[in-house]
Design an enzyme around this catalytic site. Structure first.
Site, PDB file in Angstrom:
ATOM      1  N   ASP A  69     -80.774  23.789 -37.913  1.00 30.41           N
ATOM      2  CA  ASP A  69     -80.996  22.703 -38.874  1.00 30.41           C
ATOM      3  C   ASP A  69     -81.297  21.391 -38.159  1.00 30.41           C
ATOM      4  OD1 ASP A  69     -78.268  22.810 -38.024  1.00 30.41           O
ATOM      5  OD2 ASP A  69     -77.729  21.391 -39.597  1.00 30.41           O
ATOM      6  N   GLU A 134     -75.089  22.272 -38.930  1.00 23.35           N
ATOM      7  CA  GLU A 134     -74.420  21.464 -37.912  1.00 23.35           C
ATOM      8  C   GLU A 134     -74.618  19.981 -38.178  1.00 23.35           C
ATOM      9  OE1 GLU A 134     -73.656  19.312 -34.126  1.00 23.35           O
ATOM     10  OE2 GLU A 134     -75.483  19.343 -35.312  1.00 23.35           O
TER      11      GLU A 134
END
Length: 376
Positions: A69, A134
């Protein structure tokens, strides 16, 4: 190795995986890992996709960890090159996630690939832990995978996280720990009223001033050899209706501490409670612990990482624990030695994020050498 790393990094960057979306990145990675004999286990939680891929059995278990991400790009018009073009100009790979951390994730994957091709019967176990959560809440990513592994009594001995750790040049810094992070949301109660009749009200801004002064000047500790002193910052403060004739009825305060191993979250909570009682404040408080501090002192993993960095970059790295939190805080709960090493962090989360293609190639060589030192 360099060609494969750059090609994979470009594939990943072209997928706009704004956290917690993965946008097919892990599918690309999983196909490569399966082709060289990794066993794949998908661990989706909520809107987050996680991949746990393993090769081999037994001890030690070394994990390569990373995330697919990314943070939003902001206005694409502000970028010199389109943020998902993954264009290479003058040996610099451009795009959101190039440095944080699709470039080093590609290097981790290719290093693991190359290693199992050369050493198909290596000792111990290699695992890749990849998440799409994250950069945002980090609730359904590595934290949940670690919970699952612990419930199954699985073990991680060493973890290398490909976060961009370097500051001035590749090889200057290895992160071997992180400070803890805890946030408080504090509501200090008053009595709303008209500014012309202060005797009929109680202004929470006024009553909080002495407390706020002590809170922001308090010395929590002196730090230690591995960590700087604990620091506190007020992030948000709000009170009032916006009108100039209304005494506010409540003051809202949000503050965060980045704390070292000299104290713990219970000491922090008790100290703040004592301060609030000292000034007779009526309040409500909610605490959120993002992560406890962790430290991997010099051991097999730290030493192997130092040696690999010196071999490839010809620089002697400095061990450092500064910066924000990372997923290392979750993996450390399993008793693992944890290090973070990756490319320069100068452009992360910024417009025109980019990374040196040569640095990514060297990261791949470093990750490969760490595996050789620990598993052969």
């Amino acid at each position: 190795m360099k060609h494969n790393i750059i090609e994979l990094a470009q594939q990943l960057i072209r997928n706009p995986s704004i956290s917690p979306q993965d946008k097919g990145c892990q599918q690309i990675i999983s196909q490569r890992l399966a082709a060289v004999g990794f066993t794949l286990e998908w661990m989706p939680f909520g809107d987050t996709l996680n991949l746990w891929a393993t090769h081999g059995n037994g001890d030690p278990c070394i994990v390569f960890a990373g995330h697919t991400d990314i943070v939003p790009t902001g206005d694409p018009a502000q970028w010199q090159y389109p943020p998902f073009s993954a264009i290479i100009v003058d040996e610099m790979l451009h795009g959101r996630g190039a440095a944080d951390m699709k470039g080093s994730l590609a290097a981790l994957v290719i290093a693991a690939e190359n290693f199992v091709r050369k050493y198909p019967n290596h000792s111990g176990k290699i695992a890749l832990l990849i998440t799409s959560d994250e950069e945002a809440t980090a609730k359904d990513g590595t934290a949940k995978v670690v919970e699952t592994l612990m419930a199954r009594h699985e073990k991680i001995d060493y973890a290398v996280i490909g976060e961009p750790s370097c500051s001035k040049y590749l090889g200057d810094i290895i992160k071997n720990g992180r400070r803890g992070s805890i946030t408080a949301e504090l509501y200090i109660e008053g009595v709303q009223g008209h500014v012309a009749y202060p005797h009929l009200a109680q202004n929470p801004i006024h009553t909080s001033l002495a407390f706020l002064n002590e809170l922001t000047t308090y010395q929590w500790d002196n730090g230690n050899t591995f960590f700087p002193p604990t620091s506190l910052q007020i992030a948000n403060i709000k009170a009032g209706t916006g009108n100039n004739n209304v005494i506010p009825g409540e003051l809202y305060l949000q503050f965060n501490l980045r704390y070292c191993t000299e104290i713990n979250d219970q000491i922090i909570k008790q100290t703040v409670a004592t301060m609030l009682a000292k000034y007779g404040l009526q309040y409500r408080i909610h605490w959120h612990l993002s992560g406890k501090p962790f430290l991997s002192s010099e051991g097999k993993l730290v030493n192997a990482t130092i040696q690999a960095v010196e071999n490839i970059t010809k620089h002697t790295p400095r061990l450092d624990t500064s910066g924000g939190t990372s997923d290392g805080r979750f993996i450390a709960l399993m008793g693992a030695e944890v290090v973070e090493f990756g490319p320069l962090n100068a452009t992360i989360h910024k417009v025109n994020e980019c990374v040196s293609t040569e640095d990514l190639a060297k990261c791949g060589q470093i990750y490969y050498q760490i595996l050789e030192q620990l598993l052969t």
